[in-house]
Write an enzyme that holds these catalytic residues in place. Sequence first.
Site, PDB file in Angstrom:
ATOM      1  N   ARG A  70      -3.328  28.858 -54.316  1.00 45.69           N
ATOM      2  CA  ARG A  70      -1.918  28.609 -54.630  1.00 45.69           C
ATOM      3  C   ARG A  70      -1.716  28.567 -56.139  1.00 45.69           C
ATOM      4  O   ARG A  70      -2.555  28.044 -56.870  1.00 45.69           O
ATOM      5  CB  ARG A  70      -1.460  27.268 -54.035  1.00 45.69           C
ATOM      6  CG  ARG A  70      -1.552  27.225 -52.532  1.00 45.69           C
ATOM      7  CD  ARG A  70      -1.158  25.878 -51.985  1.00 45.69           C
ATOM      8  NE  ARG A  70      -2.067  24.837 -52.444  1.00 45.69           N
ATOM      9  CZ  ARG A  70      -2.047  23.577 -52.005  1.00 45.69           C
ATOM     10  NH1 ARG A  70      -1.161  23.205 -51.098  1.00 45.69           N
ATOM     11  NH2 ARG A  70      -2.906  22.692 -52.466  1.00 45.69           N
ATOM     12  N   GLU A  72       2.369  13.807 -46.614  1.00 46.55           N
ATOM     13  CA  GLU A  72       2.074  15.016 -45.831  1.00 46.55           C
ATOM     14  C   GLU A  72       2.975  15.154 -44.609  1.00 46.55           C
ATOM     15  O   GLU A  72       3.298  14.170 -43.950  1.00 46.55           O
ATOM     16  CB  GLU A  72       0.607  15.004 -45.370  1.00 46.55           C
ATOM     17  CG  GLU A  72      -0.401  15.139 -46.494  1.00 46.55           C
ATOM     18  CD  GLU A  72      -0.286  16.436 -47.265  1.00 46.55           C
ATOM     19  OE1 GLU A  72       0.132  17.465 -46.691  1.00 46.55           O
ATOM     20  OE2 GLU A  72      -0.625  16.424 -48.460  1.00 46.55           O
ATOM     21  N   ARG A 131       2.201  25.370 -55.679  1.00 45.56           N
ATOM     22  CA  ARG A 131       1.949  23.938 -55.507  1.00 45.56           C
ATOM     23  C   ARG A 131       2.341  23.254 -56.812  1.00 45.56           C
ATOM     24  O   ARG A 131       1.909  23.652 -57.884  1.00 45.56           O
ATOM     25  CB  ARG A 131       0.464  23.699 -55.203  1.00 45.56           C
ATOM     26  CG  ARG A 131       0.015  22.237 -55.159  1.00 45.56           C
ATOM     27  CD  ARG A 131       0.717  21.472 -54.042  1.00 45.56           C
ATOM     28  NE  ARG A 131       0.114  20.194 -53.770  1.00 45.56           N
ATOM     29  CZ  ARG A 131       0.363  19.069 -54.441  1.00 45.56           C
ATOM     30  NH1 ARG A 131       1.164  19.082 -55.485  1.00 45.56           N
ATOM     31  NH2 ARG A 131      -0.210  17.937 -54.107  1.00 45.56           N
TER      32      ARG A 131
END
Length: 191
Positions: free
Chosen positions: A132, A90, A82
Amino acid sequence: MKELQRRVHAAGAARSVSEVPRLPALIALLLAIAAGAAVGSGAVPGGGGGGEGGERSSGRVARVVDGDTIHVVVGGRDETVRYIGVDTPETKEPGSPVECFGHAASRENERLVAGERVRLVRDAEARDRYGRLLAYVYRVRDGRFVNAELVRRGFAEPLTIPPNVRFAERFARLARKASAQGRGLWARCER
């Protein structure tokens, strides 16, 4: 240690016995510096590798998830990465519609990094609550700072989450300029 101090003093190499303990401190300092250099060398799994500071690693982009998330093969392991400090509209949020400019941001990220070798540079916090890897991403072939490029071109906006704040001011400046010039999402989406 006392035996070493006594020998050094007897040989006249030191003016006083109190000067001798500085040697172990100096050795410890040099060892710490060498260890720090090894950590930043790119061999640290889950690290990063490009710009200023931070633990580093490199790998090849296996898949672009969306505008701010990619999969990178690092040391034979697939890492979900990320981007630190930026947020794109999104496209994959379950139960939510695709946000304005979301597909365009995903395509731009794909254009920038798909199949590319990248350097990943960590900041203060290595992973988010989803596991992440958090990183500043740089293309190896030309050193392009992908996080900054997405903001500069209007495909992302700054998202500062302490303690990962190394480039927060830079991203804010780039976003103000992109907005003022009507680039990307700043011209096409309601804000």
